[in-house]
Every structure is written in C-alpha cells, then in structure tokens.
Motif scaffolding. Sequence first.
Motif, PDB file in Angstrom:
ATOM      1  N   ASN A 107       3.526 -12.953  -8.876  1.00  0.00           N
ATOM      2  CA  ASN A 107       3.970 -14.082  -8.734  1.00  0.00           C
ATOM      3  C   ASN A 107       5.145 -14.743  -9.856  1.00  0.00           C
ATOM      4  O   ASN A 107       4.664 -14.381 -10.440  1.00  0.00           O
ATOM      5  CB  ASN A 107       2.995 -15.184  -8.033  1.00  0.00           C
TER       6      ASN A 107
ATOM      7  N   SER B  59       7.019 -20.437 -15.045  1.00  0.00           N
ATOM      8  CA  SER B  59       6.016 -20.283 -14.375  1.00  0.00           C
ATOM      9  C   SER B  59       4.555 -20.957 -13.962  1.00  0.00           C
ATOM     10  O   SER B  59       3.780 -20.888 -13.248  1.00  0.00           O
ATOM     11  CB  SER B  59       5.179 -18.590 -14.511  1.00  0.00           C
TER      12      SER B  59
ATOM     13  N   LEU C 274       8.796 -19.065  -3.856  1.00  0.00           N
ATOM     14  CA  LEU C 274       7.399 -18.697  -5.059  1.00  0.00           C
ATOM     15  C   LEU C 274       8.235 -16.926  -4.501  1.00  0.00           C
ATOM     16  O   LEU C 274       8.068 -17.005  -3.636  1.00  0.00           O
ATOM     17  CB  LEU C 274       6.422 -18.936  -5.007  1.00  0.00           C
TER      18      LEU C 274
ATOM     19  N   LEU D 267       0.918 -20.898 -10.949  1.00  0.00           N
ATOM     20  CA  LEU D 267       1.581 -20.041  -9.900  1.00  0.00           C
ATOM     21  C   LEU D 267      -0.055 -19.366  -9.983  1.00  0.00           C
ATOM     22  O   LEU D 267      -0.285 -19.274 -11.429  1.00  0.00           O
ATOM     23  CB  LEU D 267       2.515 -18.981 -10.932  1.00  0.00           C
TER      24      LEU D 267
ATOM     25  N   GLN E 192       6.695 -12.203  -5.216  1.00  0.00           N
ATOM     26  CA  GLN E 192       6.521 -11.665  -5.899  1.00  0.00           C
ATOM     27  C   GLN E 192       7.960 -10.658  -6.391  1.00  0.00           C
ATOM     28  O   GLN E 192       8.705 -10.406  -6.291  1.00  0.00           O
ATOM     29  CB  GLN E 192       5.911 -10.249  -4.786  1.00  0.00           C
TER      30      GLN E 192
ATOM     31  N   ARG F 292      -1.988 -16.642  -8.367  1.00  0.00           N
ATOM     32  CA  ARG F 292      -1.879 -14.755  -7.802  1.00  0.00           C
ATOM     33  C   ARG F 292      -0.754 -14.531  -8.596  1.00  0.00           C
ATOM     34  O   ARG F 292       0.709 -14.318  -8.507  1.00  0.00           O
ATOM     35  CB  ARG F 292      -1.170 -14.984  -6.509  1.00  0.00           C
TER      36      ARG F 292
END
Length: 264
Positions: free
Chosen positions: A102, A92, A155, A97, A157, A99
């Motif tokens: 994410n 990550s 990417l 990343l 959620q 946000r």
Amino acid sequence: MDKVNYHKTQNQEISLIDANYQTFAFQRHYHLDFHIGLITNGQQKFHYQGASYQVGAGQIVVMPPDELHDGHSLLDSGYQVKVFSVDPQWLSDLAELKRPGNTISFNQLIVHDSSVFKPLAQLHHSLAEDNLSQLAKDCLPYEGFNQLFTRYGALGQKTAIPLGQQSVNTLKEYLMANLDQPVRLEQLSELCQLSPTQFQRHFKAKVGLTPYAWLSRLRLEQGMKLLKSGVGGTEVAHQIGFYDQAHFSKAFKATYGVSPSQIS
C-alpha cells in the motif's frame, strides 16, 4: 530577486524551503520526497503529465515523489512559496498503512482550501522557529498533515513501471547502491535484459528523461538528503559520484538555486 532558504527540522524526515523565485526556473525534474508547496504570493506555472497548471496565493501543490514537472514564475514580480519536503515513509506511517504494497497518494494535485492552508502555513513557521519545546516540534507535524491527509489523501497499491525484465524501481534501487560508481549503459541494459539501444529507447519512453539525466538528478537528490543530514560537501560529492566538490557545487546550484554550503 531570487532568495531561497533551506531548513532542517527536528524530524529528519521533514525539511523546509522558504523561497522567493523571480527569475529562477526549474527544468524538468523529480524529487525523492513528497513536495508540498504553499503559494503565499504571486503565481507559479508548471507542467505535469502533459498538462499546464497555474497556482496562486492560498493554493497548495502536492507533488508526489518521482513525478516529472517543471516550474517558473508567471509574473515578472515572481512568487513566494513555503515548501515541506516529506519522506514518503513518514506519510505512510501517518496513514497507518496496514497492508504490504500500500502507498499513500493524494486525490488532488492542487488544493484550494483555507482550512488546510492556514494550519500548514503556521506549521511551516513554527518548525522554522527555535522557541518551541522539543515535544511540540515532534507532535505538530502529525497534527498539521493529518488534516491534509484526512481531506485529500488516498490509499493505493504501488504500481511497478516495467523496464525489460525489471522495473524502474528496481533500477533505482541498484543505482542508489552504486551512486559513487561510474555506471555504464551496458550494466543497466544487462540488468533489464535489454540491448543498450532498447534500454535507452524504453527508458526515455517510460520515464520521460534520458538515463543520464535521470541518474544525474538522482545523485543530486541524494546529495541534498546527505547535506540535510549534516554530511560535509566534499564527502557528499564523493558519495554520489562527483569527482570533486567544485563540479558538485556547480551542478547543485544550477539545479536548486543555492550552493551546497547554504543547506542548513
């Protein structure tokens, strides 16, 4: 003949496996980390999300954390594989990343791309050697994995798997904080505001394993992480809820094909 070597690297978030599997077969299991496996010889067969796959020399398997799968040799001669075990947070950070919520993923389970395979194979070899400078060992993983992510990364959620009034991830966090405790079914069902019968049924349907089998794997996966960090076998056994080192060693070897003392 089965031969498995586990190696730590200078980066605590990345460890290596160099293995020749012939008779050893992995039962359905999951990992806490990404496992990125480079098949260097032979063929492996595995099941994942209801489908069967075969991979051979020159192919890469990108197995996400927490995903159930198995694995065994397709041929009597076995298969050879070099594996990176990579902490999801490290990947990550590589993806930068921005946000909250994410998460990094990959758009292919099996990658057949020599321009990615060769640099990763060289990276695996380099990280296992002692003749590189410290700075090189710090920098090389970013270079090696950046190409894999650039071509095949994505990417998304993070999706929560509901379990009663909680989620599987919430349950995982609770268990990680209580691995050394004798966890009861009533505790877990109350946490999710379900009856014990409902909890068992819903858990198996959502996760694919019984709560007991899932917790057993969680304990051993955490045990592997602790061993790699340098914690002694007896202390690891106590921290993850085994009564003694003998029981821990037996379960560990049946799961990973090596004894705890062979993790270096």
